[in-house]
Design a protein around this motif. Structure first.
Motif, PDB file in Angstrom:
ATOM      1  N   GLU A  58       0.830  -1.202   0.000  1.00 17.48           N
ATOM      2  CA  GLU A  58       0.000   0.000   0.000  1.00 17.48           C
ATOM      3  C   GLU A  58       0.875   1.267   0.000  1.00 17.48           C
ATOM      4  OE1 GLU A  58      -3.053  -0.288   3.054  1.00 17.48           O
ATOM      5  OE2 GLU A  58      -3.458   1.866   2.729  1.00 17.48           O
ATOM      6  N   THR A  59       1.972   1.191   0.738  1.00 16.52           N
ATOM      7  CA  THR A  59       2.900   2.328   0.778  1.00 16.52           C
ATOM      8  C   THR A  59       3.515   2.537  -0.603  1.00 16.52           C
ATOM      9  OG1 THR A  59       3.381   1.951   3.097  1.00 16.52           O
ATOM     10  CG2 THR A  59       5.023   3.202   1.867  1.00 16.52           C
ATOM     11  N   PHE A  60       3.899   1.429  -1.225  1.00 15.17           N
ATOM     12  CA  PHE A  60       4.458   1.517  -2.585  1.00 15.17           C
ATOM     13  C   PHE A  60       3.463   2.191  -3.527  1.00 15.17           C
ATOM     14  CE2 PHE A  60       4.935  -0.669  -6.808  1.00 15.17           C
ATOM     15  CZ  PHE A  60       6.057   0.052  -7.213  1.00 15.17           C
ATOM     16  N   GLN A  61       2.199   1.784  -3.455  1.00 19.49           N
ATOM     17  CA  GLN A  61       1.179   2.380  -4.324  1.00 19.49           C
ATOM     18  C   GLN A  61       1.029   3.876  -4.039  1.00 19.49           C
ATOM     19  OE1 GLN A  61       0.113   1.183  -6.959  1.00 19.49           O
ATOM     20  NE2 GLN A  61       0.754  -0.930  -6.629  1.00 19.49           N
ATOM     21  N   THR A  62       1.016   4.225  -2.769  1.00 23.94           N
ATOM     22  CA  THR A  62       0.910   5.642  -2.398  1.00 23.94           C
ATOM     23  C   THR A  62       2.075   6.437  -2.996  1.00 23.94           C
ATOM     24  OG1 THR A  62      -0.162   4.989  -0.343  1.00 23.94           O
ATOM     25  CG2 THR A  62       0.693   7.227  -0.430  1.00 23.94           C
ATOM     26  N   CYS A  63       3.272   5.853  -2.938  1.00 25.17           N
ATOM     27  CA  CYS A  63       4.455   6.524  -3.510  1.00 25.17           C
ATOM     28  C   CYS A  63       4.301   6.668  -5.024  1.00 25.17           C
ATOM     29  CB  CYS A  63       5.727   5.739  -3.207  1.00 25.17           C
ATOM     30  SG  CYS A  63       6.174   5.724  -1.476  1.00 25.17           S
ATOM     31  N   MET A  64       3.846   5.597  -5.658  1.00 23.52           N
ATOM     32  CA  MET A  64       3.733   5.613  -7.121  1.00 23.52           C
ATOM     33  C   MET A  64       2.706   6.642  -7.601  1.00 23.52           C
ATOM     34  SD  MET A  64       5.899   3.638  -8.564  1.00 23.52           S
ATOM     35  CE  MET A  64       5.317   3.131 -10.187  1.00 23.52           C
ATOM     36  N   GLU A  65       1.682   6.846  -6.796  1.00 18.54           N
ATOM     37  CA  GLU A  65       0.626   7.792  -7.195  1.00 18.54           C
ATOM     38  C   GLU A  65       0.991   9.235  -6.861  1.00 18.54           C
ATOM     39  OE1 GLU A  65      -2.797   6.164  -5.215  1.00 18.54           O
ATOM     40  OE2 GLU A  65      -2.609   4.314  -6.398  1.00 18.54           O
ATOM     41  N   ALA A  66       2.052   9.430  -6.102  1.00 15.64           N
ATOM     42  CA  ALA A  66       2.416  10.780  -5.678  1.00 15.64           C
ATOM     43  C   ALA A  66       3.370  11.430  -6.683  1.00 15.64           C
ATOM     44  CB  ALA A  66       3.078  10.716  -4.309  1.00 15.64           C
ATOM     45  N   ASN A  67       3.479  12.755  -6.622  1.00 15.29           N
ATOM     46  CA  ASN A  67       4.479  13.462  -7.434  1.00 15.29           C
ATOM     47  C   ASN A  67       5.845  13.396  -6.765  1.00 15.29           C
ATOM     48  OD1 ASN A  67       1.787  15.474  -7.660  1.00 15.29           O
ATOM     49  ND2 ASN A  67       2.732  14.791  -9.563  1.00 15.29           N
ATOM     50  N   ALA A  68       5.838  13.298  -5.441  1.00 17.48           N
ATOM     51  CA  ALA A  68       7.103  13.203  -4.710  1.00 17.48           C
ATOM     52  C   ALA A  68       6.843  12.543  -3.368  1.00 17.48           C
ATOM     53  CB  ALA A  68       7.708  14.584  -4.487  1.00 17.48           C
TER      54      ALA A  68
END
Ligand code: IPM
Ligand code: MN
Length: 353
Positions: A58-68
């Motif tokens: 879930e953390t990985f997905q959050t990172c991938m969806e973020a700009n930074a």
């Protein structure tokens, strides 16, 4: 600009310095009319305790969806003293680096005139030192084949040509924007992987005739950094050497709590202090938030928002000049400012500008 930021506060002093980093980020956004949306995610020991994984999907997905990603620190003493632990908080950080393809870690080593005396080195050596270490971040011994037996163990320092080429390109780009001096740090007199680095660099240097390239063995570089830190402009090196040399670099600046970094590569970039989770300081409101706050400056600058970055740097310099400092860099007889007080002073400075 609209920015989606993944916030990974992690362990130890992480949440405290992150709070101040986010507050500064928001103050700057407010001032310049940017819209920032934050999404917090688990990482490190904290994530192991909650979901059994130091870098959950879930953390990985959050990172991938973020700009930074704004990252603080991971680590916990209960793992440090247990070499048999199957899963460790640091694996969360390494997984993030690997999965986001963050091969280029940019670690500026700068000095503040009012803090030169905090360095264990002589003031006159340190004053004006200003260089960048470009650390390769997804290769080498950190990620090479490993074996951990009961009576023997090894790590492999593997590098491929494309890995070396892409990090050298990043380093040359930085050198071009600075004083046009690149030092390639290796151990080519002993290590095969270093000889590959040197060979690739020697081939590439002809493409950058405007940059002076020199080569230095890592042991010599470690010495030169404390003998003559001003020699360096941009240094580039492999993962492990870069890890070690940048801790040494913090002694030039005067405190671990002052060095920010940016990691970039294939996916979302990450901005984080170079220091760890300092568990001894956890919850005491004494950790220096400046490395985290300067990481926010690097984040804005990455998106081309120069003035925003400059305002943060100006606020940081003003706080230092006016002795609004955490204990480890405070002047004798200076007032006590905690993590929060330093952060809030900087926020106020930005709001008033
Ligand atoms: C750093 C840290 C990490 C590293 C640790 C926490 C795994 O020391 O970012 O320099 O070794 O890369
Ligand atoms: Mn390190």
């Amino acid at each position: 600009m609209k920015l989606k930021i993944a916030v990974l506060a992690g362990d130890g002093i992480g949440p405290e310095i992150m709070e101040q980093g986010v507050a500064v980020m928001s103050a700057v956004a407010q001032k310049f009319g940017h819209e920032v949306e934050y999404r917090e995610a688990l990482c490190g020991a904290h994530a192991i305790d909650e979901v059994g994984d130091p870098f959950p999907e879930e953390t990985f997905q959050t990172c991938m969806e973020a700009n930074a990603v704004l990252f603080a620190s991971v680590g916990d003493p209960k793992f440090d003293n247990d070499p048999t632990a199957k899963v460790r908080p640091e694996q969360g950080l390494l997984a993030m680096r690997k999965r986001l393809g963050l091969f280029a870690n940019v670690r500026p080593v700068t000095t503040f005139d009012c803090l030169v005396h905090k360095s264990p080195l002589k003031d006159e050596l340190v004053r004006g030192a200003d260089f960048i270490c470009i650390r390769e971040l997804t290769g080498g011994m950190y990620f090479g084949e490993k074996r951990e037996g009961t009576d023997e163990a090894y790590d492999t320092n593997y590098y491929s040509r494309p890995e070396v080429e892409r990090i050298l390109r990043v380093a040359y780009q930085y050198a071009r924007q600075r004083r046009k001096h690149l030092t390639v740090v290796d151990k080519a007199n002993v290590l095969a992987s270093s000889r590959l680095w040197r060979k690739v660099a020697q081939e590439m240097m002809v493409e950058y005739p405007d940059v002076v390239t020199d080569f230095m063995y890592v042991d010599n570089a470690a010495m030169r950094m404390i003998q003559e830190p001003r020699f360096f402009d941009v240094m580039v090196t492999e993962n492990t050497f870069g890890d070690i040399l940048t801790d040494e670099g913090s002694c030039i600046t005067g405190s671990m709590g002052l060095l920010p970094s940016a990691s970039t590569g294939e996916h979302t970039p990450v901005f984080e202090p170079i220091h760890g989770s300092w568990p001894q300081g956890k919850g005491l409101n004494i950790a220096n938030p400046l490395a985290q706050i300067l990481s926010v400056a690097m984040l804005y600058e990455y998106f081309g928002l120069k003035e925003e970055g400059t305002l943060i740097r100006e606020a940081v310099n003003a706080s230092l000049d006016q002795n609004v400092r955490t204990p480890e860099i405070q002047v004798e007889g200076g007032l006590h400012y905690g993590t929060r007080e330093v952060g809030q002073w900087i926020v106020k400075y930005i709001e008033k500008k």
